[in-house]
Design an enzyme around this catalytic site. Structure first.
Site, mmCIF file in Angstrom:
data_model
loop_
_atom_site.group_PDB
_atom_site.id
_atom_site.type_symbol
_atom_site.label_atom_id
_atom_site.label_comp_id
_atom_site.label_asym_id
_atom_site.label_seq_id
_atom_site.Cartn_x
_atom_site.Cartn_y
_atom_site.Cartn_z
ATOM 1 N N HIS A 16 -19.407 -81.419 -21.082
ATOM 2 C CA HIS A 16 -19.194 -80.057 -20.002
ATOM 3 C C HIS A 16 -17.365 -79.834 -20.185
ATOM 4 O O HIS A 16 -16.892 -80.446 -21.101
ATOM 5 C CB HIS A 16 -19.194 -81.242 -18.896
ATOM 6 C CG HIS A 16 -18.327 -80.473 -17.641
ATOM 7 N ND1 HIS A 16 -17.377 -80.340 -17.005
ATOM 8 C CD2 HIS A 16 -19.306 -80.085 -16.270
ATOM 9 C CE1 HIS A 16 -17.371 -79.454 -15.886
ATOM 10 N NE2 HIS A 16 -18.447 -79.630 -15.638
ATOM 11 N N ASP B 217 -16.908 -89.529 -20.556
ATOM 12 C CA ASP B 217 -17.679 -89.238 -18.873
ATOM 13 C C ASP B 217 -18.960 -89.839 -18.787
ATOM 14 O O ASP B 217 -19.948 -89.014 -18.554
ATOM 15 C CB ASP B 217 -17.782 -87.827 -19.841
ATOM 16 C CG ASP B 217 -17.949 -86.591 -18.140
ATOM 17 O OD1 ASP B 217 -17.905 -87.414 -17.312
ATOM 18 O OD2 ASP B 217 -17.648 -85.340 -18.657
ATOM 19 N N GLN C 262 -22.813 -87.692 -15.119
ATOM 20 C CA GLN C 262 -23.569 -87.576 -14.706
ATOM 21 C C GLN C 262 -24.745 -88.803 -15.212
ATOM 22 O O GLN C 262 -26.400 -88.577 -15.025
ATOM 23 C CB GLN C 262 -24.517 -85.970 -16.153
ATOM 24 C CG GLN C 262 -23.647 -84.760 -15.447
ATOM 25 C CD GLN C 262 -24.059 -84.457 -14.060
ATOM 26 O OE1 GLN C 262 -25.385 -84.785 -13.389
ATOM 27 N NE2 GLN C 262 -23.901 -83.584 -13.704
ATOM 28 N N LYS D 100 -20.318 -87.120 -7.105
ATOM 29 C CA LYS D 100 -22.204 -86.689 -8.091
ATOM 30 C C LYS D 100 -22.667 -88.262 -7.764
ATOM 31 O O LYS D 100 -24.175 -88.291 -7.962
ATOM 32 C CB LYS D 100 -21.838 -86.478 -9.343
ATOM 33 C CG LYS D 100 -20.916 -85.615 -9.736
ATOM 34 C CD LYS D 100 -21.563 -84.825 -10.161
ATOM 35 C CE LYS D 100 -20.473 -83.639 -11.048
ATOM 36 N NZ LYS D 100 -20.812 -82.376 -11.275
ATOM 37 N N CYS E 196 -20.732 -75.580 -16.693
ATOM 38 C CA CYS E 196 -19.564 -76.027 -17.640
ATOM 39 C C CYS E 196 -19.982 -75.980 -18.512
ATOM 40 O O CYS E 196 -19.553 -77.037 -19.061
ATOM 41 C CB CYS E 196 -18.609 -76.219 -16.401
ATOM 42 S SG CYS E 196 -18.216 -75.800 -15.077
HETATM 43 N N1 PMP Z 1 -18.521 -84.381 -16.313
HETATM 44 C C1 PMP Z 1 -19.659 -83.343 -16.796
HETATM 45 C C2 PMP Z 1 -20.692 -84.113 -17.607
HETATM 46 C C3 PMP Z 1 -20.058 -83.227 -15.373
HETATM 47 O O1 PMP Z 1 -21.247 -82.796 -14.731
HETATM 48 C C4 PMP Z 1 -18.816 -82.443 -14.274
HETATM 49 C C5 PMP Z 1 -19.317 -81.891 -12.886
HETATM 50 N N2 PMP Z 1 -20.490 -81.059 -12.950
HETATM 51 C C6 PMP Z 1 -17.558 -83.334 -14.210
HETATM 52 C C7 PMP Z 1 -17.442 -83.604 -16.204
HETATM 53 C C8 PMP Z 1 -16.701 -82.558 -13.868
HETATM 54 O O2 PMP Z 1 -16.590 -83.566 -12.692
HETATM 55 P P1 PMP Z 1 -16.313 -83.171 -11.501
HETATM 56 O O3 PMP Z 1 -15.546 -81.846 -10.889
HETATM 57 O O4 PMP Z 1 -16.133 -83.690 -10.279
HETATM 58 O O5 PMP Z 1 -14.594 -83.526 -11.670
#
Ligand code: PMP
Length: 405
Positions: A122, A199, A202, A225, A363
């Site tokens: 991401h 990270d 997910q 999440k 993203c």
């Molecule tokens: N890493 C991953 C794998 C994600 O799916 C996301 C959110 N889509 C993020 C980071 C960023 O998370 P946040 O916007 O809650 O900071």
């Protein structure tokens, strides 16, 4: 154990209609819906004991401080971290990664050093490292992926060298659903004394996550999440790293003694919690973790596995639908395209049927580039979804295809 009707009744929003159609919510990868108990926990803070934490001697402040620290303990136990000092509240995954990228860069990175990420990241696990590399003259290396959307482990092993200073990879790809072999990634990095950040944005909500068995150096995730409130998240770090790293923000509460000549910092974990923290969010997160435990993380994993195979089978049978990401190890995220139909058009038509899917790059632009596409339609499914909803999605997709043919 609760049946699916009871589970769904816990989430008031699932009962609403959009465009007069029952809501079918398949955007859980972007954010999950909240059970009533989480909404109540946050309301309870504001209606009965709201006061800033850690600073007051009065009744309400004591009460909110205690609830906030209990929330920390709840998170510690949920991820099985060794100590509460290793659990830092942040604004979320993005906040946690930016914090570590800054602090780690300041403390350890020299020109020519290398940081390894994967092609599945991401943007939140790409851009902070690029910014750090730019600041420090370091180099970003990227583990490639194969057509199924799996990382090529042998390429990663070849990349590890004395120049490698940190590996930062996602546990699960938000764009394709791929589950990465984090245990192998961590073991290989540790064999050459390189720390690893995972990270967990997910990963945390789809099964049991245990810091002692995973043995990563940092683990980050967002509350929203995992059925908790937005604006709060976690940075887990092994004590030896957190005590060596400098804080990434300065301000109230993170200090021990402040003079104009010199400031000394508070002990862990407060060194990394500058300013007024989102204590109602932390308390809501703790309630969300209780809720997840009440359903059972193993149960959630089983339910979602079944929903994933049902969806994959259903969607694979649709002529003209192509699924992106066919990893052997996958969670319940299905990314797909419909032959000549632009993903936004498909998403907008599905929306009018009450079906919420996400369209675009999620993203994760480099993932899309890897497949030569500019985005996908993504259905991200979780345990409160049903096979009937998946049938509705499949029928909706068929309708979209027939409208364009
Ligand atoms: N890493 C991953 C794998 C994600 O799916 C996301 C959110 N889509 C993020 C980071 C960023 O998370 P946040 O916007 O809650 O900071």
């Amino acid at each position: 154990m609760k049946d699916i009707a009871e589970i769904r009744a816990d989430f008031p929003i699932l009962n609403r209609k959009v465009y007069n159609k029952p809501l079918v919510y398949f955007d859980n990868g972007a954010t999950t819906q909240k059970p009533q108990c989480v909404i109540d926990a946050v309301t309870e803070v504001y209606t009965t004991y709201n006061a800033n934490i850690h600073r007051g001697v009065h009744f309400l402040s004591d009460m909110s401080s205690e609830a906030y620290e209990n929330a920390r303990e709840k998170v510690r136990s949920f991820i099985n971290a060794g100590k509460r000092e290793e659990v830092v509240f942040t604004s979320g995954t993005t906040g946690s990664i930016n914090g570590i990228a800054f602090s780690f860069g300041e403390r350890y990175i020299k020109p020519g050093d290398e940081i390894i990420i994967s092609h599945l990241e991401h943007h939140a696990n790409i851009v902070p490292w690029q910014m750090m590399c730019e600041r420090k003259g370091a180099v970003l290396r990227v583990i490639p992926i194969n057509n199924a959307g799996e990382i090529i482990l042998e390429e990663y092993l070849k990349m590890l060298s004395s120049k490698t200073k940190l590996v930062s990879v996602t546990q699960v790809s938000n764009a394709l659903g791929t589950v990465l072999p984090v245990n192998e990634i961590i073991a290989a990095a540790h064999s050459v004394n390189v720390p690893v950040l995972i990270d967990g944005a997910q990963g945390i909500q789809h099964g049991v996550v245990d810091m002692k068995t995973m043995d990563c150096d940092f683990y980050v995730f967002s509350s929203h999440k995992i059925y908790g409130p937005t604006g709060i998240g976690i940075l887990y770090g092994k004590e030896k790293w957190l005590s060596e790293l400098p804080p990434f923000q300065g301000g109230g509460d993170m200090v021990d003694k402040v003079t104009f000549e010199k400031t000394t910092y508070n002990e862990l974990p407060f060194k990394f919690e500058a300013g007024t923290m989102n204590y109602p969010g932390a308390i809501g997160l703790a309630r969300a973790l209780d809720y997840v435990n009440s359903i059972g993380r193993e149960n959630i994993a089983i339910m979602e596995k079944e929903l994933l195979s049902y969806t994959t089978e259903k969607l694979s049978g649709i002529n003209g639908l192509k699924i992106y990401g066919n990893s052997v190890r996958k969670i319940s995220i299905i990314s797909f395209l419909l032959k000549d139909i632009h993903q936004y058009d498909a998403g907008m038509i599905l929306d009018k049927m009450g079906i919420a899917v996400r369209t675009g790059t999620h993203c994760s632009q480099p993932v899309m580039d890897r497949y030569g596409i500019d985005g996908t339609i993504r259905a991200s499914i979780c345990f409160y979804n049903t096979k009937e909803e998946i049938d509705t999605l499949a029928t909706g997709i068929e309708k979209v295809i027939s409208m364009f043919s």
